[in-house]
Design a protein around this motif. Structure first.
Motif, mmCIF file in Angstrom:
data_model
loop_
_atom_site.group_PDB
_atom_site.id
_atom_site.type_symbol
_atom_site.label_atom_id
_atom_site.label_comp_id
_atom_site.label_asym_id
_atom_site.label_seq_id
_atom_site.Cartn_x
_atom_site.Cartn_y
_atom_site.Cartn_z
ATOM 1 N N GLU A 72 26.961 11.576 -2.950
ATOM 2 C CA GLU A 72 25.910 12.007 -3.872
ATOM 3 C C GLU A 72 24.869 12.860 -3.147
ATOM 4 N N LEU A 73 24.505 12.437 -1.941
ATOM 5 C CA LEU A 73 23.540 13.194 -1.149
ATOM 6 C C LEU A 73 24.101 14.572 -0.788
ATOM 7 N N GLN A 74 25.362 14.643 -0.422
ATOM 8 C CA GLN A 74 25.971 15.929 -0.079
ATOM 9 C C GLN A 74 25.892 16.898 -1.251
ATOM 10 N N LYS A 75 26.130 16.415 -2.442
ATOM 11 C CA LYS A 75 26.062 17.278 -3.638
ATOM 12 C C LYS A 75 24.643 17.794 -3.843
ATOM 13 N N ALA A 103 21.195 22.669 -3.555
ATOM 14 C CA ALA A 103 19.781 23.055 -3.432
ATOM 15 C C ALA A 103 19.612 24.535 -3.114
ATOM 16 N N ASP A 104 18.456 25.063 -3.540
ATOM 17 C CA ASP A 104 18.057 26.428 -3.201
ATOM 18 C C ASP A 104 17.074 26.459 -2.038
ATOM 19 N N GLU A 161 26.712 23.190 7.063
ATOM 20 C CA GLU A 161 26.988 24.375 6.247
ATOM 21 C C GLU A 161 26.279 24.316 4.896
ATOM 22 N N GLU A 162 26.021 23.124 4.416
ATOM 23 C CA GLU A 162 25.335 22.970 3.127
ATOM 24 C C GLU A 162 23.955 23.633 3.132
ATOM 25 N N TYR A 163 23.331 23.739 4.312
ATOM 26 C CA TYR A 163 21.986 24.296 4.433
ATOM 27 C C TYR A 163 21.964 25.814 4.603
ATOM 28 N N GLY A 210 20.447 26.502 10.029
ATOM 29 C CA GLY A 210 20.709 27.538 9.036
ATOM 30 C C GLY A 210 19.760 27.562 7.857
ATOM 31 N N MET A 211 18.683 26.796 7.924
ATOM 32 C CA MET A 211 17.675 26.786 6.856
ATOM 33 C C MET A 211 16.308 27.092 7.456
ATOM 34 N N PRO A 212 16.094 28.341 7.840
ATOM 35 C CA PRO A 212 14.859 28.681 8.541
ATOM 36 C C PRO A 212 13.616 28.339 7.728
#
Length: 192
Positions: free
Chosen positions: A67-70, A75-76, A102-104, A136-138
Motif C-alpha cells: 500500500e505504501l509503495q502505491k 505521488a507528484d 525509482e518511485e521517487y 531522485g527527488m531533489p
C-alpha cells in the motif's frame, strides 16, 4: 498556479512524545486547503523493520508495504518532516525512505525541519537535502525550519505562532511551482 497534485507528507519521528506529528498534520491541512490530495505516511503506523531488502527486492512484500509503495509511486511530490537528532535526520525517517528508489525519480520534495532549540533542525534539513537528491527527488531551494517547536504548536497541534502562516504560504507556493514544472516534464518524458 499549480496543478492539483498528489502529495505525500512523511513523518520523521516515532518517539513517544514526538512533536513532528503536530507539524505533519498542520502541513497536511495546509496542502489540503490548497486542493491537493494528501497522504500522510507515519512510520509509527507502518511498523517497518530495519531495512534488509528494498521493496523491489522482496518476493512477497507485506500488505502495508504494498500500500505504501502505491502511495509513493503515485505521488507528484513529497514533504518529509524531519526532526534534528544529533545534527542529522532520524533513523526512522531514513529507514522509511530507503525502502524505495525509482518511485521517487523526477519528483520534487520540500523539506520541513524542526527542533526544540532555536535553529529549527536546519542541520538535519541540510543532510536530508543530500539524501533526497541521491534518491531522485531533489528538494526545492527553500526549507521550512520550525524553531522551538513546543512554542509554535499547543498540545492539540493548534498553531500558536501566526508568523508561520506567512512562511508556509511562501514555502508552498515555491513547492507547487516545482511540482507543476516536474509534472509537465514527466509528461514529455524523462532521461531514463
Amino acid at each position: 498556479m499549480c496543478l492539483l497534485a498528489k502529495i505525500v507528507v512523511i513523518v520523521g519521528s516515532v518517539r513517544s512524545e514526538r512533536q513532528g506529528i503536530k507539524v505533519a498534520k498542520w502541513i497536511v491541512e495546509k496542502l489540503q486547503d490548497r486542493g491537493h490530495q494528501v497522504s500522510m505516511v507515519d512510520p509509527m503506523d507502518l511498523e517497518l523493520p530495519l531495512l534488509d531488502k528494498m521493496y523491489k527486492e522482496m518476493k512477497s512484500p507485506p500488505v502495508k508495504l504494498q500500500e505504501l509503495q502505491k502511495i509513493i509511486q503515485d505521488a507528484d511530490g513529497y514533504v518529509p518532516i524531519t526532526p534534528e537528532y544529533n545534527h542529522s535526520v532520524s533513523s526512522s525517517l531514513k529507514n522509511t525512505l530507503d525502502y524505495f528508489l525509482e518511485e521517487y525519480f523526477f519528483k520534487p520534495s520540500a523539506i520541513v525541519s524542526y527542533s526544540v532549540g532555536p535553529f529549527g533542525g536546519i542541520l538535519a534539513g541540510n543532510h536530508l537535502r543530500q539524501i533526497l537528491a541521491e534518491m531522485g527527488m531533489p528538494a526545492i531551494p527553500s526549507q521550512l525550519p520550525i524553531s522551538k517547536v513546543k512554542d509554535v504548536f499547543d498540545n492539540d497541534g493548534k498553531l500558536l505562532d501566526e508568523n508561520y502562516e506567512r512562511r508556509i504560504a511562501k514555502f508552498l507556493d515555491e513547492f507547487e511551482w516545482y511540482v507543476s514544472a516536474f509534472t509537465k516534464q514527466r509528461e514529455i518524458g524523462t532521461p531514463y
